[in-house]
Design a protein around this motif. Structure first.
Motif, PDB file in Angstrom:
ATOM      1  N   UNK A   1      12.599   6.295   6.352  1.00  0.00           N
ATOM      2  CA  UNK A   1      12.501   5.729   7.701  1.00  0.00           C
ATOM      3  C   UNK A   1      11.232   4.911   7.871  1.00  0.00           C
ATOM      4  N   UNK A   2      10.174   5.287   7.119  1.00  0.00           N
ATOM      5  CA  UNK A   2       8.895   4.575   7.274  1.00  0.00           C
ATOM      6  C   UNK A   2       8.666   3.542   6.178  1.00  0.00           C
ATOM      7  N   UNK A   3       9.711   3.242   5.390  1.00  0.00           N
ATOM      8  CA  UNK A   3       9.622   2.227   4.331  1.00  0.00           C
ATOM      9  C   UNK A   3       8.652   2.578   3.208  1.00  0.00           C
ATOM     10  N   UNK A   4       8.488   3.871   2.919  1.00  0.00           N
ATOM     11  CA  UNK A   4       7.810   4.230   1.671  1.00  0.00           C
ATOM     12  C   UNK A   4       8.897   4.240   0.600  1.00  0.00           C
TER      13      UNK A   4
ATOM     14  N   UNK B   1      20.613  13.249   5.450  1.00  0.00           N
ATOM     15  CA  UNK B   1      20.018  13.357   6.787  1.00  0.00           C
ATOM     16  C   UNK B   1      20.022  12.002   7.477  1.00  0.00           C
TER      17      UNK B   1
ATOM     18  N   UNK C   1      13.668  11.746   3.785  1.00  0.00           N
ATOM     19  CA  UNK C   1      14.127  11.254   5.088  1.00  0.00           C
ATOM     20  C   UNK C   1      13.011  10.491   5.800  1.00  0.00           C
ATOM     21  N   UNK C   2      11.825  11.113   5.876  1.00  0.00           N
ATOM     22  CA  UNK C   2      10.699  10.472   6.565  1.00  0.00           C
ATOM     23  C   UNK C   2      10.261   9.211   5.814  1.00  0.00           C
ATOM     24  N   UNK C   3      10.142   9.320   4.474  1.00  0.00           N
ATOM     25  CA  UNK C   3       9.685   8.169   3.685  1.00  0.00           C
ATOM     26  C   UNK C   3      10.627   6.983   3.856  1.00  0.00           C
TER      27      UNK C   3
ATOM     28  N   UNK D   1       0.849   4.271  -2.749  1.00  0.00           N
ATOM     29  CA  UNK D   1       0.716   5.695  -2.416  1.00  0.00           C
ATOM     30  C   UNK D   1       1.900   6.471  -3.000  1.00  0.00           C
TER      31      UNK D   1
ATOM     32  N   UNK E   1       0.841  -1.206   0.000  1.00  0.00           N
ATOM     33  CA  UNK E   1       0.000   0.000   0.000  1.00  0.00           C
ATOM     34  C   UNK E   1       0.871   1.250   0.000  1.00  0.00           C
ATOM     35  N   UNK E   2       1.970   1.205   0.741  1.00  0.00           N
ATOM     36  CA  UNK E   2       2.869   2.354   0.753  1.00  0.00           C
ATOM     37  C   UNK E   2       3.491   2.557  -0.626  1.00  0.00           C
TER      38      UNK E   2
ATOM     39  N   UNK F   1      21.992  10.974  10.903  1.00  0.00           N
ATOM     40  CA  UNK F   1      21.245  10.496  12.058  1.00  0.00           C
ATOM     41  C   UNK F   1      21.922   9.285  12.684  1.00  0.00           C
TER      42      UNK F   1
END
Lengths: 163, 506
Positions: free
Chosen positions: B429-432, B220, B425-427, B171, B167-168, B224
């Motif tokens: 980390x969240x496996x998108x 980034x 960075x966010x994607x 999207x 699903x990711x 981290x």
């Protein structure tokens, strides 16, 4: 878990799913300004993006539901230590972009590179500034002179008569 | 055998002093971006692209593809010596490459990696040489519904084969399509999704998005983790390389299997990263020395490297013949082709054979050049990584933003690059997955055109995607792939349930 979570994975999953849903909604809203149906030349301008927007919203809701379903898990998105490191790297980038928009990329790069070297690398001012200026000279040689691609300049270059 | 003649013609194009010099420069720049974290192949090619807009397309594509090969090789250097993958596609190389280096076998590990990678790449180019005529003929039969079905198949295979969260992935693809529709509509001329911002009239450039997602985002992420570059020192000598070369044929099974996996994943857009993991996984399952995997087994270096490079080169075939990129870097190059005024697809082979065959010939040469150069420059690039990150990190940032500026000389682009950096960075980390987003952004307009043309042909009926055996087969295949994660989940549940019952029965 050894390190305390600043942001949990669930929180971030929810925030991201809501953000993508908001983008989907914005796409739908933007498409409605055009015809989303059938025009003189087949599907109208809003036809395709509207349906994409709908699907983004649906997909986001599935991701949201999955995130809430798994909210019991203790996965960490960001620890305090990680946040510190990311901000220490990210905030100077933000400053570099803002500086460059007003002062041009050359001055922005000199200030950014030497500031990071002095405050984070622990180097002395003179070698740091030297490296920054060297990079700016290299930028000038490579981009406007060699490839004929001008870079963003600011008031300093105008004052010096460089363009 | 028409292809062989064309290939010789291509060598005549590629073998000029100017083009060989471009190859050398491209490979060296590629190794540099491959070695540096945050500057990968997609991002490096993106930053270099605006500088090629004024070049002849043949020279430009030779420069950019050589950079791609160099980057694929450079990524393995850091994997083996520093245990830090310089490229996402060389993650699997760290599993056995770094343990080998720590045991004092760094030269062997590097030689195995580069030689087998070169082998995989050459197999990839050979497959392109043989198949391109056939694929082109096939693609000449395509009209709009077939094109849309093939695009659909490409994205469905991301969902079904790449192994991420389905699903990711969906999207991510849809967001790419949505960003692609921003700006002027090519059919009606109306301005879409600009929300009153003049800055959005030109649309969202895929180059800016790549710099953000792959450059800033990756940096980034690297920061981290607070990485320290503590590498193994390696002196590459000719005798060590030759010794490894004589041992390489012993691993013929791994070489062939890796090449096949790579070529397959490159042509169906799975990409080099998925290919290298799949090849490593297969080798680990079927190897006679499987117990040694993860502890410094040469086969664990050979398997992912061959597949990685096989996929990298094979990805050029669908890009040229169908206009469908098989990897994120190929997507960037596809966008470049369109900016240079070329129209990727079967007609490219008929209209610009000098371009297509010059490129294919340069791929043979470029990969051989890359193997030699990468072996010769290991100490140099390892030394670059020993420069403190307080210097090298900000330098990479500056290069990224210079790249963002040169795309369109527009101030909002700098903000856009920063925003997409955060998104990347966010994607990640969240496996998108972000590669499908870039692919969708690049071919979004073409996919939408194909869809609207098809709808026009059928008066709005979706049955047109099943109207003849060709398009019907492609569509059904795509739907199956799209539904594959659902099947495997249900099947997994049933099997897990059965296992649970068995356990309770005991």
């Amino acid at each position: 878990m050894t390190e305390r979570a600043l942001v949990s994975r669930t929180t971030m999953e929810v925030v991201t799913a809501l953000a993508t849903a908001a983008i989907g909604a914005a796409v739908m809203w933007g498409s409605i300004e055009h015809d989303i149906g059938w025009g003189d030349s087949g599907p109208a301008a809003g036809y395709f993006p509207f349906r994409i927007g709908v699907l983004i919203v649906l997909g986001s809701f599935v991701n949201l539901a999955v995130a809430l379903w798994r909210r019991g898990t203790q996965d960490v998105f960001l620890t305090a230590e990680q946040a510190k490191r990311v901000l220490a790297f990210g905030l100077p980038i933000l400053a570099f972009v803002v500086l460059s928009l007003f002062l041009g990329l050359y001055v922005g790069a000199i200030l950014y590179l030497s500031a990071v070297m002095v405050f984070q690398g622990g180097y002395r001012l003179l070698p740091s500034l030297t490296l920054g200026v060297a990079v700016a000279v290299a930028m000038r040689l490579i981009f406007p002179m060699w490839f004929k691609v001008p870079l963003l300049t600011g008031p300093l270059e105008a004052w010096l008569g460089l363009y | 055998m028409e292809n062989v003649g064309s290939l010789f013609h291509g060598f005549a194009v590629a073998l000029t002093w100017y083009h060989v010099a471009l190859m050398l420069v491209g490979v060296l720049l590629g190794i540099l971006v491959g070695v540096l974290p945050g500057l990968g192949a997609p991002n490096g090619v993106t930053i270099l692209m605006p500088l090629t807009f004024t070049m002849d397309p043949v020279s430009a594509i030779i420069l950019l593809t050589s950079m791609y090969w160099g980057a694929l090789f450079g990524g393995s250097t850091t994997s083996i010596l520093f245990n830090i993958p310089g490229e996402p596609s060389s993650v699997a190389t760290t599993f056995d490459g770094h343990p080998m280096a720590k045991q004092g076998l760094a030269v062997e590990a590097l030689s195995f990696a580069f030689l087998s990678a070169g082998f995989g790449a050459l197999v990839g180019v050979a497959v392109i040489t043989v198949l391109s005529g056939w694929v082109t003929e096939f693609a000449l039969k395509f009209s709009s519904p077939e094109y849309f079905a093939v695009y659909f198949l490409a994205f469905a295979s991301f969902v079904g084969l790449a192994g991420g969260n389905p699903v990711k992935t969906v999207v991510s693809i849809l967001l790419g399509f949505a960003f692609a529709t921003v700006g002027m509509d090519t059919v009606s001329g109306s301005l879409r999704l600009t929300f009153g911002f003049d800055e959005l009239l030109r649309g969202i450039s895929f180059l800016i998005v790549v710099i953000g997602l792959f450059g800033i985002g990756e940096l980034l992420l690297t920061m981290e983790e607070g990485l320290k570059f503590e590498g193994v020192k390696a002196k590459v000598n000719l005798s060590g390389v030759l010794r490894t070369l004589t041992r390489l044929p012993r691993y013929w099974i791994a070489l062939i299997r890796g090449s096949l996996v790579g070529v397959w994943m490159g042509i169906t857009p799975g990409g080099p990263t998925a290919a290298s993991f799949m090849s490593y996984g297969l080798a680990k399952r079927f190897s006679r020395r499987r117990g040694n995997f993860g502890k410094g087994e040469p086969e664990g270096v050979i398997a992912p490297e061959t597949a990685d490079h096989g996929a990298g080169t094979a990805a050029m075939l669908p890009m040229l013949a169908l206009g469908i990129p098989g990897s994120a870097t190929a997507a960037v190059m596809l966008g470049g082709l369109m900016i240079w005024g070329l129209n990727p697809g079967p007609m490219l082979f008929l209209e610009r054979p000098d371009f297509v065959w010059g490129l294919i010939a340069s791929m043979y040469l470029g990969n051989v050049v890359a193997v030699v150069l990468v072996l010769a420059t290991v100490p140099l690039f390892a030394a670059i990584l020993r420069i403190p990150f307080a210097i090298i990190g900000p330098l990479i940032v500056v290069v990224c933003f210079i790249g963002a500026w040169t795309v369109g000389a527009s101030k909002p682009d700098l903000w856009l690059a920063l925003i997409f950096g955060l998104v990347g960075y966010v994607f990640k980390k969240l496996d998108y997955p972000v590669a499908p987003l870039v692919l969708a952004l690049v071919i979004g307009d073409k996919a939408e055109d194909a869809f609207r043309q098809s709808m026009l042909m059928s008066q709005g009926s979706l049955t047109i995607f099943f109207s003849n055996p060709l398009v019907g087969t492609i569509t059904v295949l795509a739907i199956l792939l799209l539904a594959w994660p659902l099947f495997s989940m249900l099947f997994g549940r049933v099997r897990a349930g059965r296992a649970e019952k068995m356990r309770l029965a005991e």
